[in-house]
Design a protein around this motif. Structure first.
Motif, PDB file in Angstrom:
ATOM      1  N   TYR A 259       0.822  -1.201   0.000  1.00 39.48           N
ATOM      2  CA  TYR A 259       0.000   0.000   0.000  1.00 39.48           C
ATOM      3  C   TYR A 259       0.865   1.263   0.000  1.00 39.48           C
ATOM      4  O   TYR A 259       1.992   1.279   0.505  1.00 39.48           O
ATOM      5  CB  TYR A 259      -0.926   0.038   1.222  1.00 39.48           C
ATOM      6  N   LYS A 260       0.306   2.331  -0.544  1.00 35.73           N
ATOM      7  CA  LYS A 260       0.977   3.632  -0.608  1.00 35.73           C
ATOM      8  C   LYS A 260       0.022   4.728  -0.145  1.00 35.73           C
ATOM      9  O   LYS A 260      -1.170   4.686  -0.471  1.00 35.73           O
ATOM     10  CB  LYS A 260       1.412   3.947  -2.050  1.00 35.73           C
ATOM     11  N   PHE A 261       0.549   5.708   0.615  1.00 37.82           N
ATOM     12  CA  PHE A 261      -0.219   6.911   0.922  1.00 37.82           C
ATOM     13  C   PHE A 261      -0.029   7.830  -0.272  1.00 37.82           C
ATOM     14  O   PHE A 261       0.924   8.585  -0.356  1.00 37.82           O
ATOM     15  CB  PHE A 261       0.271   7.537   2.223  1.00 37.82           C
ATOM     16  N   ASN A 262      -0.970   7.751  -1.202  1.00 36.66           N
ATOM     17  CA  ASN A 262      -0.781   8.329  -2.524  1.00 36.66           C
ATOM     18  C   ASN A 262      -0.939   9.839  -2.570  1.00 36.66           C
ATOM     19  O   ASN A 262      -0.068  10.550  -3.070  1.00 36.66           O
ATOM     20  CB  ASN A 262      -1.745   7.660  -3.504  1.00 36.66           C
ATOM     21  N   HIS A 263      -2.082  10.359  -2.086  1.00 37.31           N
ATOM     22  CA  HIS A 263      -2.281  11.804  -2.214  1.00 37.31           C
ATOM     23  C   HIS A 263      -3.239  12.362  -1.175  1.00 37.31           C
ATOM     24  O   HIS A 263      -3.922  11.628  -0.463  1.00 37.31           O
ATOM     25  CB  HIS A 263      -2.765  12.177  -3.623  1.00 37.31           C
ATOM     26  N   THR A 264      -3.257  13.681  -1.123  1.00 42.42           N
ATOM     27  CA  THR A 264      -4.180  14.463  -0.301  1.00 42.42           C
ATOM     28  C   THR A 264      -4.915  15.416  -1.215  1.00 42.42           C
ATOM     29  O   THR A 264      -4.289  16.138  -2.001  1.00 42.42           O
ATOM     30  CB  THR A 264      -3.419  15.251   0.771  1.00 42.42           C
ATOM     31  N   MET A 265      -6.249  15.434  -1.129  1.00 37.09           N
ATOM     32  CA  MET A 265      -7.054  16.288  -2.004  1.00 37.09           C
ATOM     33  C   MET A 265      -7.587  17.504  -1.259  1.00 37.09           C
ATOM     34  O   MET A 265      -8.137  17.378  -0.161  1.00 37.09           O
ATOM     35  CB  MET A 265      -8.221  15.509  -2.602  1.00 37.09           C
ATOM     36  N   ILE A 266      -7.419  18.683  -1.881  1.00 38.80           N
ATOM     37  CA  ILE A 266      -8.024  19.914  -1.380  1.00 38.80           C
ATOM     38  C   ILE A 266      -8.711  20.615  -2.559  1.00 38.80           C
ATOM     39  O   ILE A 266      -8.239  20.545  -3.697  1.00 38.80           O
ATOM     40  CB  ILE A 266      -6.997  20.856  -0.724  1.00 38.80           C
ATOM     41  N   ARG A 267      -9.828  21.268  -2.272  1.00 34.21           N
ATOM     42  CA  ARG A 267     -10.538  22.028  -3.298  1.00 34.21           C
ATOM     43  C   ARG A 267      -9.955  23.438  -3.386  1.00 34.21           C
ATOM     44  O   ARG A 267      -9.606  24.037  -2.361  1.00 34.21           O
ATOM     45  CB  ARG A 267     -12.030  22.104  -2.958  1.00 34.21           C
ATOM     46  N   VAL A 268      -9.863  23.963  -4.609  1.00 34.22           N
ATOM     47  CA  VAL A 268      -9.313  25.304  -4.803  1.00 34.22           C
ATOM     48  C   VAL A 268     -10.287  26.146  -5.618  1.00 34.22           C
ATOM     49  O   VAL A 268     -11.009  25.647  -6.483  1.00 34.22           O
ATOM     50  CB  VAL A 268      -7.936  25.271  -5.490  1.00 34.22           C
ATOM     51  N   LYS A 269     -10.316  27.433  -5.328  1.00 33.48           N
ATOM     52  CA  LYS A 269     -11.238  28.353  -5.993  1.00 33.48           C
ATOM     53  C   LYS A 269     -10.791  28.696  -7.404  1.00 33.48           C
ATOM     54  O   LYS A 269     -11.583  28.691  -8.350  1.00 33.48           O
ATOM     55  CB  LYS A 269     -11.375  29.636  -5.162  1.00 33.48           C
ATOM     56  N   ASP A 270      -9.513  29.023  -7.561  1.00 39.21           N
ATOM     57  CA  ASP A 270      -8.981  29.496  -8.844  1.00 39.21           C
ATOM     58  C   ASP A 270      -7.781  28.640  -9.203  1.00 39.21           C
ATOM     59  O   ASP A 270      -6.704  28.768  -8.616  1.00 39.21           O
ATOM     60  CB  ASP A 270      -8.589  30.978  -8.724  1.00 39.21           C
ATOM     61  N   ALA A 271      -7.967  27.756 -10.168  1.00 41.59           N
ATOM     62  CA  ALA A 271      -6.912  26.797 -10.507  1.00 41.59           C
ATOM     63  C   ALA A 271      -5.637  27.484 -10.968  1.00 41.59           C
ATOM     64  O   ALA A 271      -4.527  27.061 -10.622  1.00 41.59           O
ATOM     65  CB  ALA A 271      -7.414  25.836 -11.590  1.00 41.59           C
TER      66      ALA A 271
END
Length: 326
Positions: free
Chosen positions: A164-176
């Motif tokens: 297993y891998k700790f692949n990513h963390t997701m955050i929402r952003v207003k202006d890409a």
């Protein structure tokens, strides 16, 4: 642009928890994470628990702060006995922001069956919805854990946490555009992959450190992206950047307006963070950088915290931080 040498890694993601006696076994027994370091701060009334995968000797030999893909669980002392204490998982109808952490596995169907048999709750199972290749488990505090498959060493009947891998963390952003400028130009990350979802009107950007000078951005697909650790996923819902009614996302730390905390920060680690912070100020002007804690000037020394355009915090530390204890 600040100097980005080969020592730079996305080291950890911090989540607040209510009770370590519940959260620690949840992650170690169900997902195979190892408790690699514990740092109590009795004077500040909190304890940090560092978890990660130690699937080879080279990784296991490194200090926690030198690794990619570490999960930091922050426990504020006494909240476990407070019946009114609640955490924000970032996905409610209000105070949305942080989305999830993601663990990639060898065989997602077997992993899901195993977790269900252990009593793990799911926000979305593989059979739910249109996307049949991802699932979302729920941790004891309500945080979402995405499951994806990397397929390495896959067998038909088993799923081994040693893969297993700790692949990513997701955050929402207003202006890409603004967010990509910050993560690429200030922090030096590269866009590894972009996923456009026209029907649902959102785009996903996966960023991480790649130190090969010949590396081509947006070159990762499928297994090559899923096998990595320490990525940051930026989710942009189309139109938020130009919507005057959109108030922005919750950064996980603010309590303004009665908001609850949850997600704390992501973290960049390198060999010389003092130089890195100075170079950021020299390049962009200190007055143009949102430092919540300037280098070595907070209550905890030899760290800094910088905020991105949405107010999310990114810690900056050295590889040898707390190497011999706090």
């Amino acid at each position: 642009m600040p100097t980005i040498d080969s020592s730079f890694v996305v080291n950890h993601t911090c989540l607040r928890i209510k009770d370590p006696k519940v959260s620690l076994p949840f992650y170690t027994e169900n997902f195979g994470l190892k408790l690699i370091s514990v740092f109590p701060f009795p004077d500040k009334k909190f304890t940090l628990y560092m978890l990660g995968y130690e699937n080879d000797a080279e990784v296991a030999s490194k200090n926690w702060a030198e690794r990619e893909g570490v999960l930091e669980l922050c426990h504020n002392h006494g909240v476990e006995d407070d019946d009114s204490y609640e955490l924000n998982n970032g996905n409610g109808t209000e105070d949305r922001g942080f989305g999830h952490i993601c663990i990639s596995v060898d065989n997602i169907e077997v992993a899901e069956r195993t977790l269900l048999a252990k009593g793990v709750k799911f926000q979305k199972k593989l059979s739910d919805g249109r996307q049949k290749n991802i699932a979302f488990a729920l941790d004891p505090n309500g945080y979402w854990i995405e499951l994806i498959e990397h397929g390495q060493g896959k067998t038909a009947t088993l799923s081994s946490p040693s893969t297993y891998k700790f692949n990513h963390t997701m955050i929402r952003v207003k202006d890409a555009e603004k967010s990509l400028d910050f993560y690429k130009k200030v922090l030096g990350l590269k866009v590894l992959a972009t996923s456009v979802h026209e029907g649902a009107k959102f785009t996903l950007y996966f960023l991480g450190y790649e130190h090969d000078p010949e590396y081509k951005e947006n070159s990762e697909t499928g297994e090559s992206k899923a096998i990595k650790e320490g990525l940051i996923e930026l989710t942009h819902n189309w139109g938020t950047e130009s919507d005057p009614e959109f108030k922005g996302y919750h950064n996980g730390n603010s309590t303004e307006g009665g908001a609850k905390q949850g997600f704390g920060h992501t973290c960049v680690s390198c060999k010389d963070p003092a130089r890195f912070c100075k170079e950021i100020n020299d390049e962009f002007g200190e007055e143009n950088i949102d430092w919540s804690v300037k280098w070595n000037q907070g209550g905890m020394k030899e760290i800094a915290f910088i905020r991105d355009p949405d107010g999310y915090s990114i810690e900056i530390i050295a590889h040898d931080l707390f190497k011999n204890g706090n």
